[in-house]
Enzyme design. Structure first.
Site, PDB file in Angstrom:
ATOM      1  N   CYS A   2       0.826  -1.203   0.000  1.00 51.23           N
ATOM      2  CA  CYS A   2       0.000   0.000   0.000  1.00 51.23           C
ATOM      3  C   CYS A   2       0.868   1.265   0.000  1.00 51.23           C
ATOM      4  O   CYS A   2       1.915   1.302   0.635  1.00 51.23           O
ATOM      5  CB  CYS A   2      -0.867   0.028   1.241  1.00 51.23           C
ATOM      6  SG  CYS A   2      -1.836  -1.459   1.441  1.00 51.23           S
ATOM      7  N   ARG A  27       5.517  -0.268  -6.215  1.00 53.23           N
ATOM      8  CA  ARG A  27       5.479  -1.043  -4.975  1.00 53.23           C
ATOM      9  C   ARG A  27       4.391  -2.111  -4.995  1.00 53.23           C
ATOM     10  O   ARG A  27       4.359  -2.970  -4.136  1.00 53.23           O
ATOM     11  CB  ARG A  27       5.252  -0.109  -3.787  1.00 53.23           C
ATOM     12  CG  ARG A  27       6.377   0.884  -3.620  1.00 53.23           C
ATOM     13  CD  ARG A  27       6.169   1.725  -2.415  1.00 53.23           C
ATOM     14  NE  ARG A  27       5.896   0.895  -1.249  1.00 53.23           N
ATOM     15  CZ  ARG A  27       5.880   1.336  -0.012  1.00 53.23           C
ATOM     16  NH1 ARG A  27       6.128   2.586   0.236  1.00 53.23           N
ATOM     17  NH2 ARG A  27       5.608   0.539   0.991  1.00 53.23           N
ATOM     18  N   TRP A  74      -2.845  -2.872  -1.600  1.00 57.60           N
ATOM     19  CA  TRP A  74      -2.453  -4.239  -1.930  1.00 57.60           C
ATOM     20  C   TRP A  74      -3.247  -5.115  -0.975  1.00 57.60           C
ATOM     21  O   TRP A  74      -3.032  -5.060   0.237  1.00 57.60           O
ATOM     22  CB  TRP A  74      -0.951  -4.398  -1.730  1.00 57.60           C
ATOM     23  CG  TRP A  74      -0.384  -5.698  -2.199  1.00 57.60           C
ATOM     24  CD1 TRP A  74      -0.049  -6.041  -3.480  1.00 57.60           C
ATOM     25  CD2 TRP A  74      -0.041  -6.831  -1.383  1.00 57.60           C
ATOM     26  NE1 TRP A  74       0.464  -7.313  -3.517  1.00 57.60           N
ATOM     27  CE2 TRP A  74       0.484  -7.826  -2.243  1.00 57.60           C
ATOM     28  CE3 TRP A  74      -0.126  -7.107  -0.031  1.00 57.60           C
ATOM     29  CZ2 TRP A  74       0.915  -9.062  -1.780  1.00 57.60           C
ATOM     30  CZ3 TRP A  74       0.301  -8.341   0.427  1.00 57.60           C
ATOM     31  CH2 TRP A  74       0.816  -9.308  -0.455  1.00 57.60           C
ATOM     32  N   ASN A 100      -2.009   2.088   5.873  1.00 57.03           N
ATOM     33  CA  ASN A 100      -1.030   1.119   5.393  1.00 57.03           C
ATOM     34  C   ASN A 100      -0.626   0.275   6.603  1.00 57.03           C
ATOM     35  O   ASN A 100      -0.300   0.828   7.639  1.00 57.03           O
ATOM     36  CB  ASN A 100       0.179   1.918   4.857  1.00 57.03           C
ATOM     37  CG  ASN A 100       1.226   1.043   4.232  1.00 57.03           C
ATOM     38  OD1 ASN A 100       1.051  -0.157   4.132  1.00 57.03           O
ATOM     39  ND2 ASN A 100       2.324   1.655   3.820  1.00 57.03           N
ATOM     40  N   GLY A 101      -0.696  -1.051   6.494  1.00 58.24           N
ATOM     41  CA  GLY A 101      -0.361  -1.907   7.632  1.00 58.24           C
ATOM     42  C   GLY A 101      -1.490  -2.895   7.888  1.00 58.24           C
ATOM     43  O   GLY A 101      -2.350  -3.095   7.034  1.00 58.24           O
ATOM     44  N   GLU A 482      18.150 -18.256  -6.567  1.00 63.67           N
ATOM     45  CA  GLU A 482      17.829 -16.898  -7.000  1.00 63.67           C
ATOM     46  C   GLU A 482      17.322 -16.897  -8.454  1.00 63.67           C
ATOM     47  O   GLU A 482      16.349 -16.214  -8.782  1.00 63.67           O
ATOM     48  CB  GLU A 482      19.069 -15.992  -6.824  1.00 63.67           C
ATOM     49  CG  GLU A 482      18.937 -14.572  -7.339  1.00 63.67           C
ATOM     50  CD  GLU A 482      17.760 -13.789  -6.754  1.00 63.67           C
ATOM     51  OE1 GLU A 482      17.127 -14.253  -5.788  1.00 63.67           O
ATOM     52  OE2 GLU A 482      17.455 -12.725  -7.310  1.00 63.67           O
ATOM     53  N   LYS A 486      13.583 -15.656  -9.582  1.00 62.92           N
ATOM     54  CA  LYS A 486      13.418 -14.610 -10.589  1.00 62.92           C
ATOM     55  C   LYS A 486      12.467 -15.078 -11.678  1.00 62.92           C
ATOM     56  O   LYS A 486      11.562 -14.381 -12.092  1.00 62.92           O
ATOM     57  CB  LYS A 486      14.802 -14.301 -11.178  1.00 62.92           C
ATOM     58  CG  LYS A 486      15.098 -12.893 -11.509  1.00 62.92           C
ATOM     59  CD  LYS A 486      15.607 -12.041 -10.393  1.00 62.92           C
ATOM     60  CE  LYS A 486      14.718 -11.971  -9.213  1.00 62.92           C
ATOM     61  NZ  LYS A 486      15.274 -11.377  -8.037  1.00 62.92           N
ATOM     62  N   GLU A 489       8.750 -15.464 -10.406  1.00 65.29           N
ATOM     63  CA  GLU A 489       7.989 -14.263 -10.062  1.00 65.29           C
ATOM     64  C   GLU A 489       7.575 -13.442 -11.280  1.00 65.29           C
ATOM     65  O   GLU A 489       6.516 -12.821 -11.251  1.00 65.29           O
ATOM     66  CB  GLU A 489       8.656 -13.413  -8.978  1.00 65.29           C
ATOM     67  CG  GLU A 489       9.946 -12.729  -9.306  1.00 65.29           C
ATOM     68  CD  GLU A 489      10.538 -11.970  -8.111  1.00 65.29           C
ATOM     69  OE1 GLU A 489       9.785 -11.428  -7.300  1.00 65.29           O
ATOM     70  OE2 GLU A 489      11.768 -11.904  -8.012  1.00 65.29           O
ATOM     71  N   HIS A 505      18.055 -38.060  -4.693  1.00 68.73           N
ATOM     72  CA  HIS A 505      17.328 -38.477  -3.489  1.00 68.73           C
ATOM     73  C   HIS A 505      15.822 -38.262  -3.620  1.00 68.73           C
ATOM     74  O   HIS A 505      15.117 -38.236  -2.622  1.00 68.73           O
ATOM     75  CB  HIS A 505      17.895 -37.761  -2.259  1.00 68.73           C
ATOM     76  CG  HIS A 505      19.336 -38.082  -2.018  1.00 68.73           C
ATOM     77  ND1 HIS A 505      19.753 -39.329  -1.584  1.00 68.73           N
ATOM     78  CD2 HIS A 505      20.466 -37.352  -2.224  1.00 68.73           C
ATOM     79  CE1 HIS A 505      21.079 -39.338  -1.495  1.00 68.73           C
ATOM     80  NE2 HIS A 505      21.529 -38.151  -1.885  1.00 68.73           N
ATOM     81  N   LYS A 604       6.597  -4.537  -4.168  1.00 64.36           N
ATOM     82  CA  LYS A 604       8.037  -4.278  -4.056  1.00 64.36           C
ATOM     83  C   LYS A 604       8.510  -4.359  -2.618  1.00 64.36           C
ATOM     84  O   LYS A 604       9.567  -4.891  -2.338  1.00 64.36           O
ATOM     85  CB  LYS A 604       8.363  -2.901  -4.646  1.00 64.36           C
ATOM     86  CG  LYS A 604       9.847  -2.566  -4.669  1.00 64.36           C
ATOM     87  CD  LYS A 604      10.614  -3.493  -5.586  1.00 64.36           C
ATOM     88  CE  LYS A 604      12.103  -3.271  -5.530  1.00 64.36           C
ATOM     89  NZ  LYS A 604      12.845  -4.421  -6.095  1.00 64.36           N
TER      90      LYS A 604
HETATM   91  C1  AGP Z   1      12.883 -10.375  -5.230  1.00 64.85           C
HETATM   92  O1  AGP Z   1      12.900 -10.366  -6.598  1.00 64.85           O
HETATM   93  C2  AGP Z   1      11.646 -10.187  -4.548  1.00 64.85           C
HETATM   94  N1  AGP Z   1      10.660  -9.519  -5.202  1.00 64.85           N
HETATM   95  C3  AGP Z   1      11.560 -10.425  -3.060  1.00 64.85           C
HETATM   96  O2  AGP Z   1      11.912 -11.747  -2.864  1.00 64.85           O
HETATM   97  C4  AGP Z   1      12.395  -9.516  -2.122  1.00 64.85           C
HETATM   98  O3  AGP Z   1      13.744  -9.768  -2.314  1.00 64.85           O
HETATM   99  C5  AGP Z   1      11.970  -9.780  -0.678  1.00 64.85           C
HETATM  100  O4  AGP Z   1      10.610  -9.477  -0.519  1.00 64.85           O
HETATM  101  C6  AGP Z   1      12.793  -9.007   0.323  1.00 64.85           C
HETATM  102  O5  AGP Z   1      12.654  -7.640   0.164  1.00 64.85           O
HETATM  103  P1  AGP Z   1      13.639  -6.623   0.856  1.00 64.85           P
HETATM  104  O6  AGP Z   1      14.987  -6.887   0.301  1.00 64.85           O
HETATM  105  O7  AGP Z   1      13.117  -5.270   0.493  1.00 64.85           O
HETATM  106  O8  AGP Z   1      13.597  -6.881   2.331  1.00 64.85           O
END
Ligand code: AGP
Length: 609
Positions: A2, A27, A74, A100-101, A482, A486, A489, A505, A604
């Site tokens: 948000c 965000r 959000w 927000n929260g 990682e 990527k 997402e 395994h 974000k």
């Molecule tokens: C990464 O591509 C993400 N969108 C997500 O995993 C992100 O790294 C994670 O939410 C942590 O965010 P931060 O680094 O702002 O704490």
């Protein structure tokens, strides 16, 4: 997550709020709304979906005023509908709020408000209760009403409130959710994040937990919970406005991938003195202090957690201290062994990730010393840590983190080298070799980025696959995780990362003819073992793309396709090897026509638990 924007002054509040909300779009959100106060009435417009829907609905000339609040939501409680969008308005129509929260006791509040005050809720959100609470306590003094209302709340909040009969004031409050106010020439501003205000002002006050603010056209008054005025120095935000633009690129993600050589260079340059020794600005540990730490915890989420996995290798190797890496959402609930002999490293791009922040607080409570690696200057994680090392990646807008990750890696290597040197646990020759190699990384990153065409061609051949596996050994496991994150997402392909030695395994059962594997083989130490694992999956008719060092051309004998990174010492390959994976994910998502910068369901900065 948000976003909040508010404005009171001479300009059009609608314009300021829409501009601010657009700047916060990155965000993540799924509905949006604005409340203006004019001639003793509240004017409300809300829409679900993209912000352009709201822009359309606010075009009318009479939807104008000099004071207002806006919000991008959000969804947490309730689906992203118009009813659930903010601002929420009290039953008597006098009060509008944005929040927000998460309000944790909202069920009790709803029951109480319904039973004792005959309130009929219009939404299923936790936030609507705030509007009704403020209205119950509002007897002409908005600040007092907000203070009384917030006493009843438990949970996290950044709130902005306006009243229809008070066209001069926005009242705001903060508890565990980011909030700032902006100082302008033609009025003053409220926002959850500084990019929202970049077009108007760079001078801000950061609002702290438990504080209240009254914002008028000419004044910003910050108060503690007793109403005592707090005098605070303003902060100048040093963000480049161009950073919030794509600069000719089709997406922020690709722009940010391309920025990596430069950002990595900057992150390194400022931490090496003229003799190329590591100096960490403002951070000093004595040998005795470092020897006093019997363990290090690295705590983070998502991509930052993957950086932590690589940090573990570096710290254990150079500083010879055992390291445990924990997902922040698990750490705080599992009774970790933290005491005054523990160094806790929190990694966060945004510095506002709720899980990381709460883990930090838990570690602090237990006596741990907190060192944070953060990108956003002045963010909550940075402010609550004992020591902060900024990653200086600049504004990262794409939800999929790229340059924040590679700069986090650089900082982790530097921290590990620094600790090793002070402790005397790394020999001089090794220390020199790693630093000399680090200095070559920016140029090598350029080389990897120049190989984009080959990566795009690979993406063109495989983008229709519905399942992709990533495997590796050693630090390549973290890079695989990682790469897999990527890919899922932004392309929504079901992908999975696993240590290559672990395949046999269980997971090997999933391999069929044509199953796509991205096999990372950048580690000289386990290269032959990795070749054996590739042979195993090839024998089961998998299609294997390898990523290895330039000099390892022999891999072509076992791989279906090959991608290369420049030769470099094993320790540092993660900084290079992740880039082909970022580019691969980007091109796959593009070929599949996905929303690259704002993937579905993601935000974000994740400010809810
Ligand atoms: C990464 O591509 C993400 N969108 C997500 O995993 C992100 O790294 C994670 O939410 C942590 O965010 P931060 O680094 O702002 O704490």
């Amino acid at each position: 997550m948000c976003g909040i924007v508010g404005y009171v002054g001479d300009d059009s509040a609608k314009e300021v709020i829409l501009t601010g909300l657009q700047a916060l779009e990155y965000r993540g959100y799924d509905s949006a709304g604005i409340a203006l106060s004019k001639n003793g009435k509240l004017l409300i417009r809300k829409e679900s979906g993209e912000l352009k829907n709201l822009v359309k609905r606010t075009q009318a000339k009479d939807f104008e005023a000099h004071i207002g609040i806006g919000h991008t939501r959000w969804a947490t409680h309730g689906s992203p509908t118009r009813e659930n969008a903010h601002p929420h308005v009290s039953q008597d129509g006098r009060i509008a709020i944005v929040h927000n929260g998460i309000i944790e006791n909202y069920q009790e509040l709803r029951q109480w408000l319904t039973k004792e005050h005959n309130i009929e809720f219009k939404s299923v959100t936790d936030s609507e209760a705030i509007a009704h609470l403020v209205s119950i306590y509002y007897k002409g003094d908005l600040l007092e009403a907000v203070m009384t209302a917030t006493e009843k709340l438990s949970g996290a909040y950044a709130i902005g409130v306006i009243a229809c009969d008070n066209p001069d004031e926005i009242v705001a409050a903060r508890m565990d959710a980011p909030l700032i106010t902006g100082i302008g020439e033609n009025g003053n501003y409220l926002a959850s994040d500084s990019p929202a205000l970049l077009k108007y002002t760079r001078d801000i006050y950061v609002i702290e937990n438990g504080e209240y603010v009254v914002i008028t056209k000419d004044n910003i008054r910050i108060m503690d919970k007793d109403g005592t005025r707090i005098r605070r120095q303003s902060t100048h935000v040093d963000l480049d406005a161009a950073a919030a633009e794509k600069g000719g690129h089709p997406h922020f993600m690709i722009k940010e991938i391309y920025e990596q050589p430069e950002k990595v260079k900057e992150a390194l340059k400022i931490r090496l003195d003229k003799h190329n020794n590591v100096k960490l600005e403002g951070i000093h540990f004595t040998k005795a202090q470092l020897e006093g730490f019997d363990r290090v915890y690295i705590v983070a989420c998502g991509t930052a957690y993957h950086a932590g996995l690589i940090g573990k290798y570096a710290i254990e190797k150079y500083a010879k201290i055992p390291v445990e890496v924990d997902v922040a959402s698990e750490f705080r609930y599992r009774d970790p062994f933290v005491d005054d002999k523990t160094l806790v490293i929190c990694i966060s791009q945004s510095g506002e990730t709720s899980d990381t922040l709460e883990a930090l607080r838990e570690a602090k409570k237990r006596g741990g010393r907190i060192l944070s690696l953060v990108n956003v200057v002045g963010s909550s994680v940075a402010r609550e840590s004992d020591d902060v090392l900024y990653t200086w990646a600049g504004l990262e807008i794409a939800v999929a983190s790229t340059k924040a990750y590679t700069t986090q890696l650089i900082c982790l290597y530097l921290v590990a080298l620094y600790m090793g040197k002070v402790k005397g646990s790394i020999d001089t020759e090794h220390y020199r070799t790693v630093i000399d190699e680090l200095l070559l990384i920016p140029e090598k990153l350029e080389t990897v980025i120049r190989s984009e065409r080959r990566i795009r061609e690979l993406a063109e051949d495989v983008y229709k696959k519905e399942q992709i596996f990533f495997i590796g050994r050693g630090v390549d496991v973290a890079t695989s995780l990682e790469g897999s994150l990527k890919l899922k997402e932004i392309s929504y392909i079901n992908s999975f990362a696993i240590a290559a030695g672990e395949l046999k395994h269980g997971t090997i059962a999933l391999i069929r003819r044509g199953t796509l594997f991205l096999a990372l083989a950048t580690q000289d130490k386990v290269y032959e073992k990795m070749i054996s694992n590739i042979e195993e999956i090839k024998a089961r008719k998998a299609f294997v793309v390898t990523i290895s060092k330039d000099s390892r051309k022999s891999i072509e004998k076992v791989a279906d396709r090959t991608l290369y990174i420049p030769d470099c010492i094993d320790d540092l390959t993660p900084i290079l090897a992740v880039v082909p994976l970022q580019l691969f994910s980007y091109h796959i998502a593009k070929l599949r026509g996905k929303e690259i910068d704002k993937p579905r369901n993601l935000a974000k900065s994740v400010t809810v638990e």
